[in-house]
Design a protein around this motif. Structure first.
Motif, PDB file in Angstrom:
ATOM      1  N   LEU A  16      -5.988  -0.794  66.702  1.00 36.31           N
ATOM      2  CA  LEU A  16      -7.363  -1.182  66.411  1.00 36.31           C
ATOM      3  C   LEU A  16      -7.642  -2.598  66.875  1.00 36.31           C
ATOM      4  N   GLY A  17      -8.875  -2.825  67.335  1.00 35.37           N
ATOM      5  CA  GLY A  17      -9.302  -4.186  67.616  1.00 35.37           C
ATOM      6  C   GLY A  17      -9.585  -4.914  66.317  1.00 35.37           C
ATOM      7  N   PRO A  18      -9.907  -6.199  66.374  1.00 36.06           N
ATOM      8  CA  PRO A  18     -10.146  -6.959  65.139  1.00 36.06           C
ATOM      9  C   PRO A  18     -11.398  -6.482  64.423  1.00 36.06           C
ATOM     10  N   ASN A  19     -11.382  -6.564  63.104  1.00 36.48           N
ATOM     11  CA  ASN A  19     -12.599  -6.361  62.328  1.00 36.48           C
ATOM     12  C   ASN A  19     -13.526  -7.551  62.540  1.00 36.48           C
ATOM     13  N   LEU A  20     -14.804  -7.349  62.251  1.00 38.22           N
ATOM     14  CA  LEU A  20     -15.794  -8.421  62.342  1.00 38.22           C
ATOM     15  C   LEU A  20     -16.490  -8.550  60.991  1.00 38.22           C
ATOM     16  N   ILE A  21     -16.448  -9.749  60.417  1.00 40.98           N
ATOM     17  CA  ILE A  21     -17.116 -10.024  59.146  1.00 40.98           C
ATOM     18  C   ILE A  21     -18.135 -11.123  59.394  1.00 40.98           C
ATOM     19  N   LEU A  60     -17.407   1.600  65.882  1.00 36.69           N
ATOM     20  CA  LEU A  60     -16.985   0.797  64.746  1.00 36.69           C
ATOM     21  C   LEU A  60     -17.589   1.365  63.459  1.00 36.69           C
ATOM     22  N   ARG A  61     -16.888   1.222  62.371  1.00 42.38           N
ATOM     23  CA  ARG A  61     -17.439   1.493  61.043  1.00 42.38           C
ATOM     24  C   ARG A  61     -18.352   0.331  60.692  1.00 42.38           C
ATOM     25  N   ARG A  93     -11.142   2.103  54.588  1.00 47.03           N
ATOM     26  CA  ARG A  93     -10.844   2.754  55.867  1.00 47.03           C
ATOM     27  C   ARG A  93     -10.004   1.838  56.751  1.00 47.03           C
ATOM     28  N   PRO A  94      -8.726   1.663  56.419  1.00 43.37           N
ATOM     29  CA  PRO A  94      -7.872   0.810  57.257  1.00 43.37           C
ATOM     30  C   PRO A  94      -7.649   1.391  58.648  1.00 43.37           C
ATOM     31  N   ASP A  95      -8.013   2.677  58.815  1.00 35.35           N
ATOM     32  CA  ASP A  95      -7.805   3.344  60.099  1.00 35.35           C
ATOM     33  C   ASP A  95      -8.956   3.121  61.070  1.00 35.35           C
ATOM     34  N   THR A 151     -23.137   2.370  55.871  1.00 30.52           N
ATOM     35  CA  THR A 151     -23.372   2.040  54.461  1.00 30.52           C
ATOM     36  C   THR A 151     -24.199   0.763  54.416  1.00 30.52           C
ATOM     37  N   TYR A 152     -25.318   0.795  53.685  1.00 29.11           N
ATOM     38  CA  TYR A 152     -26.194  -0.369  53.574  1.00 29.11           C
ATOM     39  C   TYR A 152     -26.674  -0.431  52.137  1.00 29.11           C
ATOM     40  N   GLN A 153     -26.129  -1.365  51.363  1.00 29.75           N
ATOM     41  CA  GLN A 153     -26.446  -1.414  49.941  1.00 29.75           C
ATOM     42  C   GLN A 153     -26.826  -2.827  49.518  1.00 29.75           C
ATOM     43  N   ALA A 154     -27.697  -2.901  48.525  1.00 31.85           N
ATOM     44  CA  ALA A 154     -28.109  -4.186  47.967  1.00 31.85           C
ATOM     45  C   ALA A 154     -27.322  -4.423  46.685  1.00 31.85           C
ATOM     46  N   GLU A 155     -26.435  -5.387  46.717  1.00 34.10           N
ATOM     47  CA  GLU A 155     -25.604  -5.710  45.555  1.00 34.10           C
ATOM     48  C   GLU A 155     -25.324  -7.207  45.530  1.00 34.10           C
ATOM     49  N   LEU A 156     -24.995  -7.716  44.357  1.00 36.54           N
ATOM     50  CA  LEU A 156     -24.649  -9.134  44.199  1.00 36.54           C
ATOM     51  C   LEU A 156     -23.149  -9.305  44.414  1.00 36.54           C
ATOM     52  N   TRP A 157     -22.710  -9.076  45.643  1.00 35.24           N
ATOM     53  CA  TRP A 157     -21.274  -9.108  45.947  1.00 35.24           C
ATOM     54  C   TRP A 157     -20.644 -10.464  45.673  1.00 35.24           C
ATOM     55  N   LEU A 158     -21.434 -11.540  45.797  1.00 36.18           N
ATOM     56  CA  LEU A 158     -20.863 -12.875  45.649  1.00 36.18           C
ATOM     57  C   LEU A 158     -20.286 -13.091  44.246  1.00 36.18           C
ATOM     58  N   HIS A 159     -20.876 -12.423  43.240  1.00 37.52           N
ATOM     59  CA  HIS A 159     -20.370 -12.549  41.876  1.00 37.52           C
ATOM     60  C   HIS A 159     -19.078 -11.762  41.670  1.00 37.52           C
ATOM     61  N   HIS A 160     -18.797 -10.830  42.582  1.00 35.95           N
ATOM     62  CA  HIS A 160     -17.612  -9.976  42.462  1.00 35.95           C
ATOM     63  C   HIS A 160     -16.931  -9.875  43.830  1.00 35.95           C
ATOM     64  N   PRO A 161     -16.294 -10.966  44.286  1.00 38.03           N
ATOM     65  CA  PRO A 161     -15.719 -10.959  45.639  1.00 38.03           C
ATOM     66  C   PRO A 161     -14.696  -9.851  45.867  1.00 38.03           C
ATOM     67  N   GLU A 162     -14.061  -9.389  44.776  1.00 35.79           N
ATOM     68  CA  GLU A 162     -13.063  -8.331  44.939  1.00 35.79           C
ATOM     69  C   GLU A 162     -13.683  -7.042  45.467  1.00 35.79           C
ATOM     70  N   SER A 163     -15.004  -6.859  45.243  1.00 38.76           N
ATOM     71  CA  SER A 163     -15.668  -5.647  45.740  1.00 38.76           C
ATOM     72  C   SER A 163     -15.685  -5.619  47.263  1.00 38.76           C
ATOM     73  N   VAL A 164     -15.716  -6.796  47.882  1.00 42.20           N
ATOM     74  CA  VAL A 164     -15.682  -6.873  49.345  1.00 42.20           C
ATOM     75  C   VAL A 164     -14.349  -6.356  49.865  1.00 42.20           C
ATOM     76  N   LEU A 165     -13.289  -6.755  49.178  1.00 45.04           N
ATOM     77  CA  LEU A 165     -11.946  -6.324  49.593  1.00 45.04           C
ATOM     78  C   LEU A 165     -11.794  -4.810  49.459  1.00 45.04           C
ATOM     79  N   GLU A 166     -12.366  -4.260  48.404  1.00 46.63           N
ATOM     80  CA  GLU A 166     -12.292  -2.809  48.207  1.00 46.63           C
ATOM     81  C   GLU A 166     -12.955  -2.068  49.362  1.00 46.63           C
ATOM     82  N   LEU A 167     -14.069  -2.600  49.844  1.00 51.38           N
ATOM     83  CA  LEU A 167     -14.747  -1.978  50.986  1.00 51.38           C
ATOM     84  C   LEU A 167     -13.866  -1.995  52.228  1.00 51.38           C
ATOM     85  N   LEU A 168     -13.192  -3.103  52.458  1.00 55.53           N
ATOM     86  CA  LEU A 168     -12.339  -3.211  53.641  1.00 55.53           C
ATOM     87  C   LEU A 168     -11.122  -2.297  53.530  1.00 55.53           C
TER      88      LEU A 168
END
Length: 426
Positions: free
Chosen positions: A5-10, A88-89, A131-133, A111-128
């Motif tokens: 896989l190529g690099p992810n983009l954040i 890309l996903r 699909r590690p593939d 996937t396009y969702q409105a959420e307060l991710w900044l208050h729960h940074p761990e949710s970002v990691l769960e998204l990543l």
């Protein structure tokens, strides 16, 4: 064998963050951004990154399309759609409001969702992790720094005048007339507090990225859509002008080790020097730059240019950048910002032919001698104004005057969100 896989983009957009409020951009009044500053010290930091619009919707259109807002003819040009076409996903977590899917920004995102991710940074990691593939494009956007400002850590000891406790667009009427210096200082301290909170949450996100190896596999871009004006030119907030307090934004680019080796001469880990790029760049340059970093052919229809030569320590020809403010606060202006001079011109109505002569209300600033844009020198340099105005008209030729009106919406929640952000009935 499994395909490599190529690099992810954040891509992280910190709404309403002016560049000069970060320590890494020279802010010394308060410790607002230690985590961002430490991240910038390990990354490429663009000292003169310029937004193409002073408010959220058109600025993100430029960021996602690689073209000026008035040239963005359809959402299919946006970054997510282009990357989705290349398999890309595509995932986004946004603050809603101006980036609601109703305005076309969800096009291309699986996937396009409105959420307060900044208050729960761990949710970002769960998204990543989901699909590690798959190679992933993740877009994160937050309004945490946008008014209303609520964090009291710096403001609490200060006299607040007529400001109640927190401050937002609904409180502005109370101090609109004869705003005192104490009141201005208190409001700025609240803004700095919101930024400090954002930075603390980003520190948690960066720590999770470090623990999970995300930094080894991802390109990470941190920027903002626009800044905030604190009465430098008589007004507060954003959208009402094209001065640098609104257009100068941070831009920090992290490259994973595999890519970093390609840019060793300019990278701090290679020779102990900070990778700070002083050249003026625009948010329209993100799409072509990211495409090259991901080893995709740069789309032919973008107006931005790849910044990879700058990452290698090379130079690019100087190039002025447009700033566009169409409709917001009923202000219609365009700016042309070069390395030294900045021209600001009222925009002609859509039905009229542009006058070859610059309007009488034209402003010209010498950014080297007058970084605060406090003295309009247009009357003293008519020939320079004429040349810059001709250049501005040349670059802007062919763009439409589509207005970003805040139309009443059937969606009650979206209307409520837009009202809370000050974009309806304000």
């Amino acid at each position: 064998p499994r395909r490599r896989l190529g690099p992810n983009l954040i891509l992280i957009s910190l709404d309403t963050l002016r560049a000069d409020r970060l320590g890494s951009y020279g802010y010394e009044r308060r410790p607002t951004t230690p985590a961002l500053d430490a991240f910038a010290a390990r990354s490429f930091r663009f000292a003169e990154a310029i937004s193409q619009a002073p408010w959220t919707k058109p600025s993100h259109r430029a960021m996602f399309s690689g073209s000026y807002p008035s040239f963005t003819k359809g959402e299919q040009q946006f970054l997510a759609f282009r990357l989705w076409q290349r398999r890309l996903r595509t995932v986004a977590i946004v603050g809603g409001g101006q980036l609601d899917k109703q305005f076309g920004f969800a096009t291309g995102f699986e996937t396009y969702q409105a959420e307060l991710w900044l208050h729960h940074p761990e949710s970002v990691l769960e998204l990543l992790r989901e699909r590690p593939d798959r190679q992933t494009f993740l877009f994160l956007h937050t309004y945490e720094i946008h008014d209303p400002y609520t964090d009291l850590r710096f403001a609490a000891p200060l006299p607040k005048g007529r400001v109640k406790l927190h401050f937002g667009h609904r409180d502005r009427g109370r101090i609109r007339k004869d705003t005192t210096q104490d009141e201005k200082d208190y409001v700025e301290a609240l803004y700095d507090g919101d930024l400090a909170y954002t930075d603390e949450q980003l520190a948690k996100l960066f720590a999770l990225f470090e623990q999970e190896g995300v930094l080894d596999t991802s390109i990470i871009v941190i920027t903002s859509d626009h800044g905030e004006e604190f009465w430098e030119h008589g007004a507060w907030r954003h959208g009402q002008s094209l001065y640098d307090e609104l257009l100068h934004v941070p831009l920090i680019v992290w490259l994973p080790p595999g890519l970093r080796r390609d840019y060793a001469p300019a990278f701090p880990a290679a020779n102990g020097v900070k990778a700070v790029i002083e050249d003026q760049v625009g948010l329209i340059d993100l799409v072509p730059t990211l495409f090259e970093l991901l080893h995709f052919e740069v789309p032919a229809d973008v107006q931005g240019r790849s910044l990879l030569p700058l990452l290698r320590g090379e130079r690019l020809p100087q190039r002025p950048l447009l700033g566009e403010s169409l409709y917001m606060m009923k202000v219609q202006k365009k700016s042309l910002r070069g390395e030294r001079f900045k021209l600001v011109v009222p925009q002609e109505p859509a039905h009229s032919q542009p006058d070859p002569q610059a309007p009488a209300e034209t402003e010209l600033y010498d950014l080297i001698r007058d970084a605060a844009e406090s003295t309009n020198i247009a009357p003293d340099f008519p020939r320079l104004v004429g040349n810059l105005y001709a250049e501005q008209r040349r670059i802007a030729a062919g763009g439409s005057l589509v207005e970003d009106k805040q139309e009443p919406t059937e969606d009650g929640k979206l209307r409520k969100d837009l009202e809370a952000l000050g974009y309806i009935d304000n």
